[in-house]
Scaffold this active site. Sequence first.
Site, PDB file in Angstrom:
ATOM      1  N   LYS A  16       0.817  -1.109  -0.086  1.00 40.88           N
ATOM      2  CA  LYS A  16       0.076   0.050   0.038  1.00 40.88           C
ATOM      3  C   LYS A  16       0.943   1.261   0.182  1.00 40.88           C
ATOM      4  O   LYS A  16       0.652   2.120  -0.833  1.00 40.88           O
ATOM      5  CB  LYS A  16      -1.102  -0.062   1.227  1.00 40.88           C
ATOM      6  CG  LYS A  16      -1.869  -1.098   1.259  1.00 40.88           C
ATOM      7  CD  LYS A  16      -2.921  -1.058   2.571  1.00 40.88           C
ATOM      8  CE  LYS A  16      -2.133  -1.062   3.778  1.00 40.88           C
ATOM      9  NZ  LYS A  16      -1.472  -2.243   4.244  1.00 40.88           N
ATOM     10  N   ARG A  91      -9.347   1.016   9.228  1.00 45.12           N
ATOM     11  CA  ARG A  91      -8.977  -0.553   9.372  1.00 45.12           C
ATOM     12  C   ARG A  91     -10.067  -1.143  10.235  1.00 45.12           C
ATOM     13  O   ARG A  91     -10.024  -2.061  10.361  1.00 45.12           O
ATOM     14  CB  ARG A  91      -7.788  -0.420  10.406  1.00 45.12           C
ATOM     15  CG  ARG A  91      -6.574  -0.703   9.278  1.00 45.12           C
ATOM     16  CD  ARG A  91      -5.432  -0.595  10.317  1.00 45.12           C
ATOM     17  NE  ARG A  91      -3.967  -1.337  10.204  1.00 45.12           N
ATOM     18  CZ  ARG A  91      -2.809  -0.735   9.307  1.00 45.12           C
ATOM     19  NH1 ARG A  91      -3.008   0.832   9.049  1.00 45.12           N
ATOM     20  NH2 ARG A  91      -2.017  -1.384   9.106  1.00 45.12           N
ATOM     21  N   ARG A 130      11.348  -6.550   4.651  1.00 43.29           N
ATOM     22  CA  ARG A 130      11.497  -5.152   5.106  1.00 43.29           C
ATOM     23  C   ARG A 130      12.031  -4.939   6.555  1.00 43.29           C
ATOM     24  O   ARG A 130      12.600  -3.934   6.755  1.00 43.29           O
ATOM     25  CB  ARG A 130       9.920  -4.669   5.089  1.00 43.29           C
ATOM     26  CG  ARG A 130       9.691  -3.266   5.444  1.00 43.29           C
ATOM     27  CD  ARG A 130       8.441  -2.774   5.165  1.00 43.29           C
ATOM     28  NE  ARG A 130       7.515  -2.900   6.162  1.00 43.29           N
ATOM     29  CZ  ARG A 130       6.195  -2.960   6.310  1.00 43.29           C
ATOM     30  NH1 ARG A 130       5.388  -2.361   5.068  1.00 43.29           N
ATOM     31  NH2 ARG A 130       5.485  -3.181   7.376  1.00 43.29           N
ATOM     32  N   ARG A 136      11.975  -1.600  11.081  1.00 51.76           N
ATOM     33  CA  ARG A 136      10.680  -1.232  11.691  1.00 51.76           C
ATOM     34  C   ARG A 136      10.540  -2.105  12.753  1.00 51.76           C
ATOM     35  O   ARG A 136      10.577  -3.236  12.919  1.00 51.76           O
ATOM     36  CB  ARG A 136       9.396  -1.226  10.781  1.00 51.76           C
ATOM     37  CG  ARG A 136       8.796   0.057  10.321  1.00 51.76           C
ATOM     38  CD  ARG A 136       7.895  -0.146   9.337  1.00 51.76           C
ATOM     39  NE  ARG A 136       6.661  -0.703   9.989  1.00 51.76           N
ATOM     40  CZ  ARG A 136       5.220  -0.516   9.352  1.00 51.76           C
ATOM     41  NH1 ARG A 136       5.296   0.102   8.273  1.00 51.76           N
ATOM     42  NH2 ARG A 136       4.402  -1.234  10.005  1.00 51.76           N
ATOM     43  N   ARG A 147      -0.531  -9.041  13.476  1.00 52.01           N
ATOM     44  CA  ARG A 147      -1.046  -7.906  12.515  1.00 52.01           C
ATOM     45  C   ARG A 147      -1.954  -8.703  11.458  1.00 52.01           C
ATOM     46  O   ARG A 147      -2.952  -7.894  10.760  1.00 52.01           O
ATOM     47  CB  ARG A 147       0.198  -7.107  11.911  1.00 52.01           C
ATOM     48  CG  ARG A 147       0.811  -6.000  12.867  1.00 52.01           C
ATOM     49  CD  ARG A 147       1.994  -5.801  12.520  1.00 52.01           C
ATOM     50  NE  ARG A 147       2.341  -5.092  11.337  1.00 52.01           N
ATOM     51  CZ  ARG A 147       3.718  -5.057  10.621  1.00 52.01           C
ATOM     52  NH1 ARG A 147       4.630  -5.651  11.278  1.00 52.01           N
ATOM     53  NH2 ARG A 147       3.682  -4.431   9.601  1.00 52.01           N
TER      54      ARG A 147
HETATM   55  P1  AMP Z   1       1.034   0.511   9.049  1.00 51.65           P
HETATM   56  O1  AMP Z   1       2.195   1.342   8.921  1.00 51.65           O
HETATM   57  O2  AMP Z   1      -0.195   1.119   8.428  1.00 51.65           O
HETATM   58  O3  AMP Z   1       1.166  -0.865   8.900  1.00 51.65           O
HETATM   59  O4  AMP Z   1       0.521   0.927  10.589  1.00 51.65           O
HETATM   60  C1  AMP Z   1       1.439   0.360  11.772  1.00 51.65           C
HETATM   61  C2  AMP Z   1       0.909   0.234  12.954  1.00 51.65           C
HETATM   62  O5  AMP Z   1       0.030   1.533  13.322  1.00 51.65           O
HETATM   63  C3  AMP Z   1      -0.274  -0.819  12.964  1.00 51.65           C
HETATM   64  O6  AMP Z   1       0.096  -1.975  13.133  1.00 51.65           O
HETATM   65  C4  AMP Z   1      -1.232  -0.350  14.027  1.00 51.65           C
HETATM   66  O7  AMP Z   1      -0.811  -0.494  15.346  1.00 51.65           O
HETATM   67  C5  AMP Z   1      -1.162   1.152  14.043  1.00 51.65           C
HETATM   68  N1  AMP Z   1      -2.235   1.750  12.947  1.00 51.65           N
HETATM   69  C6  AMP Z   1      -1.746   2.519  11.911  1.00 51.65           C
HETATM   70  N2  AMP Z   1      -3.090   2.800  11.360  1.00 51.65           N
HETATM   71  C7  AMP Z   1      -4.073   2.441  11.890  1.00 51.65           C
HETATM   72  C8  AMP Z   1      -5.371   2.322  12.057  1.00 51.65           C
HETATM   73  N3  AMP Z   1      -6.213   2.963  10.864  1.00 51.65           N
HETATM   74  N4  AMP Z   1      -6.182   1.575  13.097  1.00 51.65           N
HETATM   75  C9  AMP Z   1      -5.518   1.102  13.919  1.00 51.65           C
HETATM   76  N5  AMP Z   1      -4.191   1.177  14.270  1.00 51.65           N
HETATM   77  C10 AMP Z   1      -3.420   1.720  13.081  1.00 51.65           C
END
Ligand code: AMP
Length: 189
Positions: A16, A91, A130, A136, A147
């Site tokens: 994404k 989400r 990654r 990360r 996740r």
């Molecule tokens: P991402 O970079 O989008 O994979 O997000 C990393 C982490 O941030 C996720 O595993 C969640 O802990 C948190 N996070 C990001 N976006 C959301 C969302 N829309 N709702 C809840 N948690 C989020």
Amino acid sequence: MSARRLLLLGPPGAGKGTQAQGLVDSLGIPQVSTGDMLRAAVAAGSEVGQQAKAFMDAGKLVTDEIVIGVAEERLRQDDAKDGFILDGFPRTVAQAEALDGLLEKLGVALERCVAMTVDEDELVGRLLKRAEIEGRADDNEASIRVRMKEYREKTEPLVDYYRQRGVLAEVSGEGTIEAVAQRIQNALA
Ligand code: AMP
């Protein structure tokens, strides 16, 4: 004419962020990544960051309340007036409903939800790779497993949510970055 109010939906590792970046360049509209914003908040040690950190490290979703606040504030900024690429938000169904409410207040609507699909073994392989490159904090095997589960249970229902609203386009996220970008471009036309 390409759609300009977009959501990229898909499991962790679907690509994404990479595809959102390509769309930023081609469409000239901002990427709105709640994950990036939350990581910045953690790095800055802000109140939101302090509240979000433990959830993120464990691979759990941060609470709807926190995330909705972060996303709303961003979408109200001037540069999102002519379009935006949502990446990683919403989400949950509650987040999707909050987004609908906000967009209605702003007098606009989501034009396309691109759901990216990738085989699960491929996803885990990508995330572990990654982890080596970006380091990360949440790209470790235990967190990755959580996740994926969070995605299946809480986020995947959004595919139907947006299908029912008539804005869904399903796109394979496998193959080269360029091949996926072309599929997405077709889905937005
Ligand atoms: P991402 O970079 O989008 O994979 O997000 C990393 C982490 O941030 C996720 O595993 C969640 O802990 C948190 N996070 C990001 N976006 C959301 C969302 N829309 N709702 C809840 N948690 C989020």
